[in-house]
Motif scaffolding. Sequence first.
Motif, PDB file in Angstrom:
ATOM      1  N   MET A   7       0.854  -1.165   0.000  1.00 31.78           N
ATOM      2  CA  MET A   7       0.000   0.000   0.000  1.00 31.78           C
ATOM      3  C   MET A   7       0.897   1.224   0.000  1.00 31.78           C
ATOM      4  N   THR A   8       0.520   2.212  -0.775  1.00 31.97           N
ATOM      5  CA  THR A   8       1.311   3.427  -0.869  1.00 31.97           C
ATOM      6  C   THR A   8       0.890   4.408   0.211  1.00 31.97           C
ATOM      7  N   SER A   9       1.630   5.487   0.326  1.00 32.16           N
ATOM      8  CA  SER A   9       1.362   6.468   1.383  1.00 32.16           C
ATOM      9  C   SER A   9       0.040   7.203   1.203  1.00 32.16           C
ATOM     10  N   ASP A  10      -0.506   7.240  -0.006  1.00 27.84           N
ATOM     11  CA  ASP A  10      -1.782   7.936  -0.213  1.00 27.84           C
ATOM     12  C   ASP A  10      -2.983   7.020  -0.019  1.00 27.84           C
ATOM     13  N   GLY A  11      -2.776   5.797   0.475  1.00 31.22           N
ATOM     14  CA  GLY A  11      -3.889   4.905   0.796  1.00 31.22           C
ATOM     15  C   GLY A  11      -4.354   4.051  -0.359  1.00 31.22           C
ATOM     16  N   THR A  12      -3.586   3.999  -1.447  1.00 30.62           N
ATOM     17  CA  THR A  12      -3.992   3.176  -2.579  1.00 30.62           C
ATOM     18  C   THR A  12      -3.303   1.825  -2.504  1.00 30.62           C
ATOM     19  N   ALA A  13      -3.967   0.837  -3.043  1.00 30.43           N
ATOM     20  CA  ALA A  13      -3.380  -0.490  -3.104  1.00 30.43           C
ATOM     21  C   ALA A  13      -2.542  -0.563  -4.368  1.00 30.43           C
ATOM     22  N   GLN A  14      -1.298  -0.955  -4.236  1.00 28.46           N
ATOM     23  CA  GLN A  14      -0.428  -1.017  -5.392  1.00 28.46           C
ATOM     24  C   GLN A  14      -0.331  -2.470  -5.827  1.00 28.46           C
ATOM     25  N   THR A  15      -0.987  -2.783  -6.922  1.00 26.26           N
ATOM     26  CA  THR A  15      -0.983  -4.134  -7.464  1.00 26.26           C
ATOM     27  C   THR A  15      -0.668  -4.051  -8.943  1.00 26.26           C
ATOM     28  N   GLY A  16      -0.788  -5.181  -9.621  1.00 27.39           N
ATOM     29  CA  GLY A  16      -0.471  -5.215 -11.041  1.00 27.39           C
ATOM     30  C   GLY A  16      -1.452  -4.448 -11.901  1.00 27.39           C
ATOM     31  N   GLY A  17      -2.658  -4.185 -11.413  1.00 23.42           N
ATOM     32  CA  GLY A  17      -3.674  -3.511 -12.211  1.00 23.42           C
ATOM     33  C   GLY A  17      -3.902  -2.093 -11.739  1.00 23.42           C
ATOM     34  N   LEU A  18      -5.106  -1.636 -11.950  1.00 23.21           N
ATOM     35  CA  LEU A  18      -5.498  -0.293 -11.570  1.00 23.21           C
ATOM     36  C   LEU A  18      -5.516  -0.152 -10.061  1.00 23.21           C
ATOM     37  N   MET A  19      -4.898   0.896  -9.552  1.00 26.48           N
ATOM     38  CA  MET A  19      -4.877   1.129  -8.111  1.00 26.48           C
ATOM     39  C   MET A  19      -6.146   1.877  -7.704  1.00 26.48           C
ATOM     40  N   LEU A  20      -6.791   1.403  -6.639  1.00 24.97           N
ATOM     41  CA  LEU A  20      -7.993   2.041  -6.137  1.00 24.97           C
ATOM     42  C   LEU A  20      -7.735   2.593  -4.740  1.00 24.97           C
ATOM     43  N   THR A  21      -8.188   3.791  -4.495  1.00 28.11           N
ATOM     44  CA  THR A  21      -8.160   4.294  -3.124  1.00 28.11           C
ATOM     45  C   THR A  21      -9.279   3.615  -2.362  1.00 28.11           C
ATOM     46  N   TRP A  22      -9.265   3.738  -1.049  1.00 26.42           N
ATOM     47  CA  TRP A  22     -10.324   3.095  -0.267  1.00 26.42           C
ATOM     48  C   TRP A  22     -11.671   3.725  -0.582  1.00 26.42           C
ATOM     49  N   ILE A  23     -11.681   4.994  -0.939  1.00 25.34           N
ATOM     50  CA  ILE A  23     -12.940   5.665  -1.279  1.00 25.34           C
ATOM     51  C   ILE A  23     -13.489   5.105  -2.593  1.00 25.34           C
ATOM     52  N   GLU A  24     -12.614   4.937  -3.578  1.00 20.84           N
ATOM     53  CA  GLU A  24     -13.052   4.380  -4.854  1.00 20.84           C
ATOM     54  C   GLU A  24     -13.537   2.945  -4.702  1.00 20.84           C
ATOM     55  N   ALA A  25     -12.812   2.150  -3.923  1.00 15.83           N
ATOM     56  CA  ALA A  25     -13.214   0.761  -3.711  1.00 15.83           C
ATOM     57  C   ALA A  25     -14.544   0.686  -2.968  1.00 15.83           C
ATOM     58  N   THR A  26     -14.737   1.583  -2.004  1.00 16.92           N
ATOM     59  CA  THR A  26     -16.006   1.622  -1.274  1.00 16.92           C
ATOM     60  C   THR A  26     -17.150   2.008  -2.197  1.00 16.92           C
ATOM     61  N   ALA A  27     -16.929   3.013  -3.023  1.00 16.42           N
ATOM     62  CA  ALA A  27     -17.968   3.450  -3.961  1.00 16.42           C
ATOM     63  C   ALA A  27     -18.285   2.359  -4.983  1.00 16.42           C
ATOM     64  N   CYS A  28     -17.261   1.691  -5.487  1.00 17.62           N
ATOM     65  CA  CYS A  28     -17.495   0.610  -6.456  1.00 17.62           C
ATOM     66  C   CYS A  28     -18.206  -0.561  -5.789  1.00 17.62           C
ATOM     67  N   GLY A  29     -17.844  -0.880  -4.553  1.00 13.14           N
ATOM     68  CA  GLY A  29     -18.520  -1.947  -3.819  1.00 13.14           C
ATOM     69  C   GLY A  29     -19.980  -1.618  -3.582  1.00 13.14           C
ATOM     70  N   ALA A  30     -20.252  -0.371  -3.213  1.00 11.15           N
ATOM     71  CA  ALA A  30     -21.646   0.056  -3.024  1.00 11.15           C
ATOM     72  C   ALA A  30     -22.400  -0.006  -4.350  1.00 11.15           C
ATOM     73  N   GLY A  31     -21.736   0.376  -5.417  1.00 14.02           N
ATOM     74  CA  GLY A  31     -22.352   0.267  -6.747  1.00 14.02           C
ATOM     75  C   GLY A  31     -22.667  -1.178  -7.106  1.00 14.02           C
ATOM     76  N   GLY A  32     -21.779  -2.086  -6.734  1.00 12.04           N
ATOM     77  CA  GLY A  32     -22.028  -3.505  -6.965  1.00 12.04           C
ATOM     78  C   GLY A  32     -23.243  -3.983  -6.184  1.00 12.04           C
ATOM     79  N   GLY A  33     -23.371  -3.518  -4.933  1.00 14.23           N
ATOM     80  CA  GLY A  33     -24.556  -3.856  -4.151  1.00 14.23           C
ATOM     81  C   GLY A  33     -25.820  -3.311  -4.782  1.00 14.23           C
ATOM     82  N   LEU A  34     -25.740  -2.111  -5.328  1.00 12.41           N
ATOM     83  CA  LEU A  34     -26.894  -1.502  -5.989  1.00 12.41           C
ATOM     84  C   LEU A  34     -27.270  -2.274  -7.265  1.00 12.41           C
ATOM     85  N   ILE A  35     -26.266  -2.704  -8.007  1.00 11.53           N
ATOM     86  CA  ILE A  35     -26.537  -3.492  -9.213  1.00 11.53           C
ATOM     87  C   ILE A  35     -27.210  -4.807  -8.847  1.00 11.53           C
ATOM     88  N   ALA A  36     -26.720  -5.462  -7.793  1.00  9.88           N
ATOM     89  CA  ALA A  36     -27.328  -6.725  -7.353  1.00  9.88           C
ATOM     90  C   ALA A  36     -28.779  -6.511  -6.935  1.00  9.88           C
TER      91      ALA A  36
END
Length: 150
Positions: free
Chosen positions: A1-30
Amino acid sequence: MTSDGTAQTGGLMLTWIEATACGAGGGLIAEAVVTFGRLRDWQQARHAARATGGTLPGIGAFVDPLADSLAALFRVALGGAAGWLLHTEVTGMYAAVMVGASAPALLAQVGRATTAADALRDQPGGDESREAASPSDPRGLSSVHDEAAS
């Protein structure tokens, strides 16, 4: 994890806010898929009633606005929470949306998980002596071994 709170992996890095918003969006889609299923059932019931000349069912027989809204709110909240909890593990927005969409099913599965003690107690031939013998029991697991040997 980088100092700005993003996960550093092989793909697109998401901040916790982005991951939370995308997760909530997934719940809404379901929840939208569940609601579509209810509306489709209502549509089929109306078509069947028209074909037989019966009375058309009202939408209230298939949708309960208060209960369904509350369920949708919790599904969105669970999806957001799952996205937040796993933000360092998910790679990309699609994965975060899928985590959010699967959050209620995942948590329900965890709630139904059988512990080792439950499995021993529920097996054929399981008795109270096996139920009492657990790693936290003062007799320990050696008592189970002694009982099996006799």
